[in-house]
Design an enzyme around this catalytic site. Structure first.
Site, short mmCIF file in Angstrom:
data_model
loop_
_atom_site.label_atom_id
_atom_site.label_comp_id
_atom_site.label_asym_id
_atom_site.label_seq_id
_atom_site.Cartn_x
_atom_site.Cartn_y
_atom_site.Cartn_z
N SER A 542 29.45 41.16 49.68
CA SER A 542 29.31 41.22 48.22
C SER A 542 28.00 41.90 47.84
CB SER A 542 29.43 39.81 47.64
OG SER A 542 29.60 39.83 46.26
N GLU A 624 40.97 43.03 48.94
CA GLU A 624 39.78 43.80 48.61
C GLU A 624 39.65 45.10 49.42
OE1 GLU A 624 36.51 40.49 47.09
OE2 GLU A 624 36.43 41.17 49.18
N HIS A 652 37.64 36.90 48.47
CA HIS A 652 36.30 37.46 48.59
C HIS A 652 35.52 36.78 49.72
CE1 HIS A 652 32.95 39.80 47.15
NE2 HIS A 652 32.22 38.73 46.90
#
Length: 702
Positions: A542, A624, A652
């Site tokens: 991230s 993702e 995530h």
């Protein structure tokens, strides 16, 4: 012979043994609650040992309004939920635990399950935005203390269950057609009031029907997670169910009100706490012209009188917590302070006094604390100790460990940890934790791996828990875990939240600060004779991935990288959809239509793969990975070593135990190869090395 520069893998449950390791055997739930220390010969902190740690709540904690533990009505025991990953079965063992607070008392497991409740908050107007981390679950006690109600997931549905404190009688109470979001127990203990969103059924059916004529690409679109539109967030319904009969009815306004914060606990009153004398405490904004605002400590007395703490130490930030002393006459509060706000201090203030007194100071992470008389019962993490219960005797400046869910962890061989404080090249103070290689010898240089981006608490695997820190230490690495601070710590307070994000992103000012901090700390370790400057790796998920991507373009310091959960490229709007893309535009990221080449020249891998200075490993969730395809495809075409692995049914933060262990193992193998030139000897690891060696040949020729 065909040579592959990049291999894309889709992992399935049948191929989860990981890099260089056989598949794990099933691990039953009978040892979910281990209460005795494990004796025997100390062993290394392996990826398998780290993957099977017991956890109480998520890390980090996303929502402080949902307590992780609760006291019995007589305050003689606490209840909490514990979970442990089982990589061999790719499942979890979960359980409700009763912990008596009497000396020498032993915790008891009241119920067990095998499904984890994951955190899926509503966001962007959508019903759920899955994160992948465990949801914080609050157990609630019956008024007479004879049973405990809690959320449990079984058969793919989250419902309210209850268990008697004597054990052996755990039963499901609700049978709603959708997941239960929250619940309360009625004051007489005869009913459960729960909140759910039955409108999800109709909304999902409508989307299915719409698909027959084609889904319109609109604000519901989030392409990176698939073609299906995101379900709008429906209204919550509140239902009361009688426990004895199972009869349900709509909750009354009075019953619904117990879910709502009181009018006095307004949103801008941070850390609101009601004391035993009907006095309330909170932190209120002082200056709303900046974001985040400054705060001050306030106490409201039952008469409506307000007392403002005048001391400078009564100016905390948004993380402040409040508790009252046993007699309700003194207020305790926690605030961050010290170098780069890396410490937590607990102060005491007698309302009306002009001074405060510091009772406690620590670099540990006090995950959650609740008052017990004049003491605090806390869930605490330390650099080398996973989350555990501790009693802080604030009046006596003593502490006592109450319960450790991982007693066997004490038998693992760990690398020592050292807290580092330094300034980056712009003069901003940063901090981090340095974990030493096991068997460290002065005068020998070691490889280093950078882990991001928070370091308060247990040093396990960084944000996202993908880099097994102590397994690296046992493999002969230094590991530097860097805290990237908050936006306001780096670029200062701004007029609004949007302005703060924009200031951080403008000309990548914030990212330059973070990379500068990492480089400054790393060079200091090189200067100390600890680290080999040619064997430095960097990792991140991230925000940490963003730092790695920026460093790949701008830094000469690193020799290998491993990332997940990002992929900043000029085409990202096409994968993010209108709503998510607009949120990034508001923070300073350009639109696809802008074709801002100057901006993208600072971070895009796709636009300039030849500038990437080290091999890259991408380990992506299937919802993702599209955001990373452009980056690694460009690397492939430029003969920069790169691999992309895709994990099915992931978020995530990867939540499946087998996937987490596979990520652990692959990160170890990746850095062993690129930093240490080490090759696994097993069949699967040998296959990987053959590919990586071919990548390296082309990379060197390039």
């Amino acid at each position: 012979m065909r040579h592959y520069l990049i291999i894309v893998h889709l992992l399935t449950a049948s191929a989860l043994g990981g890099i260089g390791q056989p598949a794990l055997a099933a691990d039953g739930c009978e040892t979910l609650l281990q209460t005795d220390a494990i004796s025997g010969v100390p062993g290394p902190a392996t990826p398998e040992a780290l993957a099977r740690l017991r956890d109480i709540g998520p890390a980090p904690r996303p929502d402080r309004t949902r307590p992780l533990f609760t006291f019995s009505p007589d305050h003689r025991a606490v209840a909490f939920l514990v979970h442990r990953a089982d990589p061999g079965e790719n499942r979890y063992c979960t359980g409700l635990v009763l912990l008596p607070l009497a000396p020498a008392a032993r915790p008891r497991l009241l119920d067990i399950g095998t499904e984890l409740i994951r955190d899926e908050p509503a966001r962007y107007g959508w019903a759920a935005f899955p994160i992948g981390s465990p949801a914080p679950v609050t157990p609630r006690w019956a008024p007479d203390g004879r049973w405990i109600a809690y959320l449990k997931r079984a058969g793919g549905r989250t419902q309210v269950w209850r268990a008697k404190v004597t054990g052996g009688d755990a039963r499901q109470i609700t049978r709603a057609p959708v997941d239960i979001d929250d619940f309360r127990i009625s004051s007489d203990g005869r009913a459960i009031i729960y909140a759910a969103r039955p409108g999800l059924i109709t909304m999902n059916a409508t989307i299915d029907q719409e698909g027959l004529s084609g889904w319109r690409y609109d604000e519901r679109a989030f392409p990176v997670r698939g073609a299906r539109p995101q379900t709008p967030n429906p209204e919550r319904h509140y239902v009361t169910i009688e426990i004895s009969s199972g009869i349900e009815r709509p909750a009354s306004p009075g019953e619904i009100s117990i879910f709502m914060p009181s009018a006095s606990a307004a949103a801008d009153k941070i850390g609101y706490s009601l004391g035993p004398s009907s006095w309330s405490a909170y932190a209120e904004p002082v200056n709303r012209s900046v974001y985040p605002p400054d705060y001050r400590v306030v106490v409201e007395m039952g008469t409506g009188r307000r007392l403002v703490c005048p001391a400078d130490l009564c100016r905390p930030d948004r993380s402040v917590s409040f508790w009252w002393s046993g007699d309700g006459k003194q207020l305790r509060f926690a605030r961050k302070e010290g170098w780069a706000n890396s410490l937590t201090a607990i102060y005491e203030w007698r309302p009306g006094s002009r001074t405060v007194r510091r009772l406690y100071l620590t670099s540990d992470d006090l995950v959650e604390c609740q008052p017990l008389g004049n003491d605090l019962l806390c869930l605490r993490e330390q650099s080398l100790a996973p989350r555990h219960f501790v009693m802080l005797g604030l009046d006596r400046t003593k502490e006592q460990k109450i319960f450790d869910p991982n007693p066997e962890f004490a038998s693992l061989i760990l690398g020592a940890a050292e807290r580092l404080n330094w300034r980056n090249g712009f003069g901003v103070p940063f901090y981090g934790d340095l974990v030493y290689p096991v068997g460290f010898k002065t005068g020998q240089r070691y490889p280093l791996v950078i882990v991001q981006y928070r370091t308060r608490g247990f040093l396990r695997g960084g944000i996202g828990d993908e880099v097994p820190i102590q397994a690296f230490a046992n493999r002969g690495y230094f590991v530097l875990v860097v805290d990237n601070l908050t936006y306001e710590d780096i670029v200062g307070k701004q007029k609004s939240a949007g302005a703060l994000t924009a200031a951080f992103n403008r000309d990548f000012a914030g990212r330059r600060h973070i990379v500068s901090a990492i480089e400054a700390a790393t060079r200091s370790l090189i200067d100390r004779g600890f680290v080999d400057p040619k064997r430095i790796g960097i990792t991140g998920l991230s925000d940490g991935c963003t730092t790695v991507q920026f460093a790949a373009i701008h830094s000469m310091l690193f020799s290998a990288g491993s990332v997940s959960g990002c992929g900043w490229e000029p085409v990202q709007d096409a994968f993010l959809g209108p709503i998510v893309a607009q949120s990034y535009h508001d923070g300073g990221w350009p639109r696809l239509a802008d074709m801002d080449t100057n901006f993208w020249s600072q971070i895009s891998v796709m636009a300039q793969p030849g500038r990437v200075r080290f091999p890259m490993l991408f380990q992506a969730a299937d919802n993702e990975y599209l955001a990373m395809v452009a980056s690694h495809t460009a690397l492939t075409q430029a003969n920069i070593p790169s691999e992309l692995y895709i994990f099915p049914d992931e978020d995530h933060i990867k939540w499946q135990p087998a996937h987490r262990l596979a990520v652990y193992r692959r990160n170890l193998a990746w850095f062993d190869f690129w930093l240490n030139d080490q090759r696994p000897t097993d069949t699967e690891g040998h296959s990987d090395v053959l590919r990586w060696e071919e990548m390296r040949k082309k990379y060197i020729r390039h």
